[in-house]
Design an enzyme around this catalytic site. Structure first.
Site, PDB file in Angstrom:
ATOM      1  N   VAL A   1      49.525  50.425  35.173  1.00 54.99           N
ATOM      2  CA  VAL A   1      49.902  51.633  34.426  1.00 54.99           C
ATOM      3  C   VAL A   1      48.851  52.730  34.604  1.00 54.99           C
ATOM      4  O   VAL A   1      49.169  53.896  34.832  1.00 54.99           O
ATOM      5  CB  VAL A   1      50.051  51.273  32.929  1.00 54.99           C
ATOM      6  CG1 VAL A   1      50.255  52.523  32.082  1.00 54.99           C
ATOM      7  CG2 VAL A   1      51.209  50.317  32.734  1.00 54.99           C
TER       8      VAL A   1
ATOM      9  N   THR B   1      46.976  44.279  27.601  1.00 57.36           N
ATOM     10  CA  THR B   1      47.196  43.706  26.261  1.00 57.36           C
ATOM     11  C   THR B   1      47.924  42.377  26.434  1.00 57.36           C
ATOM     12  O   THR B   1      49.085  42.237  26.042  1.00 57.36           O
ATOM     13  CB  THR B   1      48.030  44.651  25.368  1.00 57.36           C
ATOM     14  OG1 THR B   1      49.261  44.960  26.067  1.00 57.36           O
ATOM     15  CG2 THR B   1      47.320  45.927  25.048  1.00 57.36           C
TER      16      THR B   1
ATOM     17  N   ARG C   1      58.964  51.089  35.763  1.00 51.34           N
ATOM     18  CA  ARG C   1      59.415  49.834  36.368  1.00 51.34           C
ATOM     19  C   ARG C   1      58.610  49.608  37.629  1.00 51.34           C
ATOM     20  O   ARG C   1      58.412  50.544  38.422  1.00 51.34           O
ATOM     21  CB  ARG C   1      60.889  49.923  36.772  1.00 51.34           C
ATOM     22  CG  ARG C   1      61.863  49.850  35.650  1.00 51.34           C
ATOM     23  CD  ARG C   1      63.205  50.331  36.114  1.00 51.34           C
ATOM     24  NE  ARG C   1      63.092  51.662  36.715  1.00 51.34           N
ATOM     25  CZ  ARG C   1      63.999  52.223  37.510  1.00 51.34           C
ATOM     26  NH1 ARG C   1      65.083  51.572  37.836  1.00 51.34           N
ATOM     27  NH2 ARG C   1      63.824  53.432  37.996  1.00 51.34           N
ATOM     28  N   GLU C   2      58.163  48.386  37.829  1.00 53.38           N
ATOM     29  CA  GLU C   2      57.444  48.091  39.068  1.00 53.38           C
ATOM     30  C   GLU C   2      58.385  48.323  40.240  1.00 53.38           C
ATOM     31  O   GLU C   2      59.569  47.999  40.169  1.00 53.38           O
ATOM     32  CB  GLU C   2      56.953  46.648  39.062  1.00 53.38           C
ATOM     33  CG  GLU C   2      55.910  46.437  37.997  1.00 53.38           C
ATOM     34  CD  GLU C   2      55.245  45.081  38.079  1.00 53.38           C
ATOM     35  OE1 GLU C   2      55.362  44.406  39.118  1.00 53.38           O
ATOM     36  OE2 GLU C   2      54.606  44.696  37.093  1.00 53.38           O
TER      37      GLU C   2
ATOM     38  N   ASN D   1      62.312  47.811  25.505  1.00 52.06           N
ATOM     39  CA  ASN D   1      62.236  46.626  26.362  1.00 52.06           C
ATOM     40  C   ASN D   1      63.056  45.473  25.803  1.00 52.06           C
ATOM     41  O   ASN D   1      63.707  44.738  26.547  1.00 52.06           O
ATOM     42  CB  ASN D   1      60.775  46.206  26.566  1.00 52.06           C
ATOM     43  CG  ASN D   1      60.147  46.965  27.724  1.00 52.06           C
ATOM     44  OD1 ASN D   1      60.838  47.680  28.448  1.00 52.06           O
ATOM     45  ND2 ASN D   1      58.855  46.828  27.898  1.00 52.06           N
TER      46      ASN D   1
ATOM     47  N   PHE E   1      71.046  47.563  34.144  1.00 51.99           N
ATOM     48  CA  PHE E   1      70.586  46.320  33.507  1.00 51.99           C
ATOM     49  C   PHE E   1      71.745  45.391  33.153  1.00 51.99           C
ATOM     50  O   PHE E   1      71.744  44.723  32.132  1.00 51.99           O
ATOM     51  CB  PHE E   1      69.673  46.611  32.299  1.00 51.99           C
ATOM     52  CG  PHE E   1      68.276  46.885  32.766  1.00 51.99           C
ATOM     53  CD1 PHE E   1      67.985  48.075  33.396  1.00 51.99           C
ATOM     54  CD2 PHE E   1      67.280  45.925  32.661  1.00 51.99           C
ATOM     55  CE1 PHE E   1      66.728  48.323  33.912  1.00 51.99           C
ATOM     56  CE2 PHE E   1      66.021  46.152  33.176  1.00 51.99           C
ATOM     57  CZ  PHE E   1      65.753  47.357  33.801  1.00 51.99           C
TER      58      PHE E   1
ATOM     59  N   GLY F   1      62.008  38.288  33.873  1.00 49.52           N
ATOM     60  CA  GLY F   1      60.591  37.923  33.848  1.00 49.52           C
ATOM     61  C   GLY F   1      59.759  39.179  33.964  1.00 49.52           C
ATOM     62  O   GLY F   1      60.191  40.261  33.579  1.00 49.52           O
TER      63      GLY F   1
ATOM     64  N   CYS G   1      56.307  42.643  31.430  1.00 56.69           N
ATOM     65  CA  CYS G   1      56.652  43.360  30.189  1.00 56.69           C
ATOM     66  C   CYS G   1      57.675  42.654  29.311  1.00 56.69           C
ATOM     67  O   CYS G   1      57.404  42.406  28.138  1.00 56.69           O
ATOM     68  CB  CYS G   1      57.162  44.759  30.523  1.00 56.69           C
ATOM     69  SG  CYS G   1      55.867  45.823  31.160  1.00 56.69           S
TER      70      CYS G   1
ATOM     71  N   LYS H   1      61.047  40.106  40.560  1.00 62.13           N
ATOM     72  CA  LYS H   1      62.152  40.941  41.028  1.00 62.13           C
ATOM     73  C   LYS H   1      61.762  41.441  42.417  1.00 62.13           C
ATOM     74  O   LYS H   1      60.632  41.197  42.871  1.00 62.13           O
ATOM     75  CB  LYS H   1      62.413  42.103  40.067  1.00 62.13           C
ATOM     76  CG  LYS H   1      61.253  43.082  39.960  1.00 62.13           C
ATOM     77  CD  LYS H   1      61.642  44.267  39.104  1.00 62.13           C
ATOM     78  CE  LYS H   1      60.596  45.358  39.206  1.00 62.13           C
ATOM     79  NZ  LYS H   1      60.971  46.571  38.488  1.00 62.13           N
TER      80      LYS H   1
END
Ligand code: UDX
Length: 446
Positions: A11, A86, A155-156, A212, A253, A261, A264, A325
């Protein structure tokens, strides 16, 4: 604006690079000297399409610099963003905020002008109030500051475009000067009509978790519809389209798969459940999605066993895709971890290929043989399992893969291919998700 980002993880680095692209002067600071030195040499610590280009461009323009010196990086800044990790605490699942609070303390000790201290890391309700308390305790007497919660929704694999063209920006802040600085930071997006939402701090914190959790629920929902299709008929993709065209639902989605997975969804749903439990509020829908997702991964392993005739003992399973993913090298909480461990426990030999060659795979899946090409994964295999929706898989010559297999069975847990293509390529059996021909549930792996 003069901005500092504390924590050069996923991030932090994406945010820092994109703020430089907006025209701000950005310092990225991290305690990991090796990572900082590599970034100075233009080597990215993560795989994210387009990131190396922006970082390179703004390292040259001088708007993006990297350092390990936090104290100096905090001086003379309009905003300091906290983007440290975190992770869930192993003992209780609560988000571990010690890195956030340590960063807040260090920032407080070095601030020398009005600064907004912004939390970008995903933190539970109340964490920003604690950051404010720490700033009050450690900032020099008379020092003015504000606290803001500014959650990320990246999103990655699509993080740069998500940052540059977001659906919205959320700023949780109750200080007028702080809000003004945040609005100037995001002015380039406001100019392009991106909604900039200003809320109170707790609302911003909860927007991130609620978003999320809602998306995780959405994926778990379609996965259950997918199971239903396999029993009663219907095709899940067309159902997803049919419901997604209703604007109240939306089409994204709703892709069925082996379970959600990543870094997040699992962490944030758990943290939200912990917050709710502590507050005595049942979040039964989120809890059900978490439970359904755990079950989903077990079911997927069972399904592979069934497709192999009821046993994988002594069989070779070739695998395409290990990451959670496509288009990322991230293995965190990837469904592949549980599914492949299940197969190995059932006696299979697993040979896996992932285009990103994820460096964590070797220690996360020590019993899986990691190979460098899809052909090696298929070579002599009794079944080929597609676990990740890598776009590059679509360009593979499936005939070449089928040719080197011992048994030509494909189990496509991302519905990336279709029956006709698989059969034309020489596969004798093709299993996918969410339509009646898929293998019904029978045996249990464990
Ligand atoms: C997610 C959120 O999308 C992002 O806003 C937040 O900031 C971080 O978490 P990311 O973890 O990169 O981003 O993954 P995402 O693309 O959202 O996918 C999450 C998981 O759901 C993946 O395992 C993915 O394969 C799965 N998924 C997603 C599906 O199975 N079907 C879908 O239709 C969408």
């Amino acid at each position: 604006m003069n901005i500092t980002i504390v924590g050069v993880g996923y991030v932090g680095l994406v945010s820092g690079a994109c703020f430089a692209e907006f025209g701000h002067n950005v310092i990225c600071v991290d305690i990991d000297e090796h990572k900082i030195n590599r970034l100075k040499d233009g080597i990215m610590p993560i795989y994210e399409p387009g990131l190396d280009h922006i970082v390179g461009q703004h390292s040259l323009s001088g708007r993006l610099t990297f350092t390990t010196d936090l104290a100096r990086s905090v001086k003379g800044r309009d905003a300091v963003f906290i983007a440290v990790g975190t992770p869930p605490r192993p003992q209780d699942g609560h988000a571990d905020l010690s890195f956030v609070y340590a960063a807040a303390k260090s920032i407080a000790e070095s601030m020398d002008q009005f600064t907004v201290v912004v939390t970008k890391s995903t933190v539970p309700v109340g964490a920003n109030r604690e950051v404010a308390r720490i700033l009050g305790q450690y900032a020099p007497a008379g020092q003015q500051w504000a606290v803001a919660s500014n959650p990320e929704f990246l999103r990655e694999g699509a993080a740069i475009s998500d940052f540059m063209e977001p659906d919205r920006v959320v700023i949780g802040c109750d200080n007028a000067q702080g809000i003004a600085i945040m609005e100037r930071i995001y002015a380039p997006l406001a100019a392009r009509n991106t909604p900039i939402m200003t809320t109170d701090i707790e609302t911003a914190e909860l927007i991130k978790y609620a978003a999320n959790a809602f998306l995780a629920v959405k994926v778990s929902f379609i996965n259950e519809v997918s199971d239903l299709c396999e029993r009663v008929g219907g095709r899940v993709e067309e159902i997803a389209k049919g419901i997604g065209l209703d604007r109240r639902i939306g089409g994204s989605f709703l892709r069925t798969g082996p379970g959600w997975g990543g870094s997040c969804f699992p962490k944030d749903t758990r943290a939200m459940l912990m917050t709710a439990q502590d507050a005595g509020v049942p979040l039964s829908i989120v809890a059900a999605a978490v439970g359904a997702n755990e079950q989903r991964k077990r079911d997927m392993a069972d399904r592979i066993v069934e497709a192999c005739g009821g046993s994988v003992n002594g069989k070779v399973i070739g695998v395409l895709g290990l990451t959670f993913k496509g288009q990322t090298d991230d293995m965190r909480e990837s469904p592949s971890l549980d599914i492949l461990k299940g197969l190995i426990a059932a006696g299979a030999r697993v040979r896996a290929f992932d285009p990103s060659n994820p460096h964590e795979a070797a220690h996360l899946l020590p019993d899986v043989e990691l190979v460098k090409t899809p052909e090696e994964a298929a070579d002599g295999a009794d079944a080929l399992v597609v676990l990740t929706e890598w776009m590059v898989f679509k360009s593979y010559d499936l005939g070449e893969l089928a040719r080197v297999m011992r048994q030509r069975i494909m189990i496509d847990l991302r519905n990336l291919f279709d029956e006709a293509t698989a059969r034309e390529s020489g596969f004798t059996t093709y299993h996918c998700l969410g339509q009646r021909s898929a293998v019904p549930k029978l045996a249990q792996v464990s």
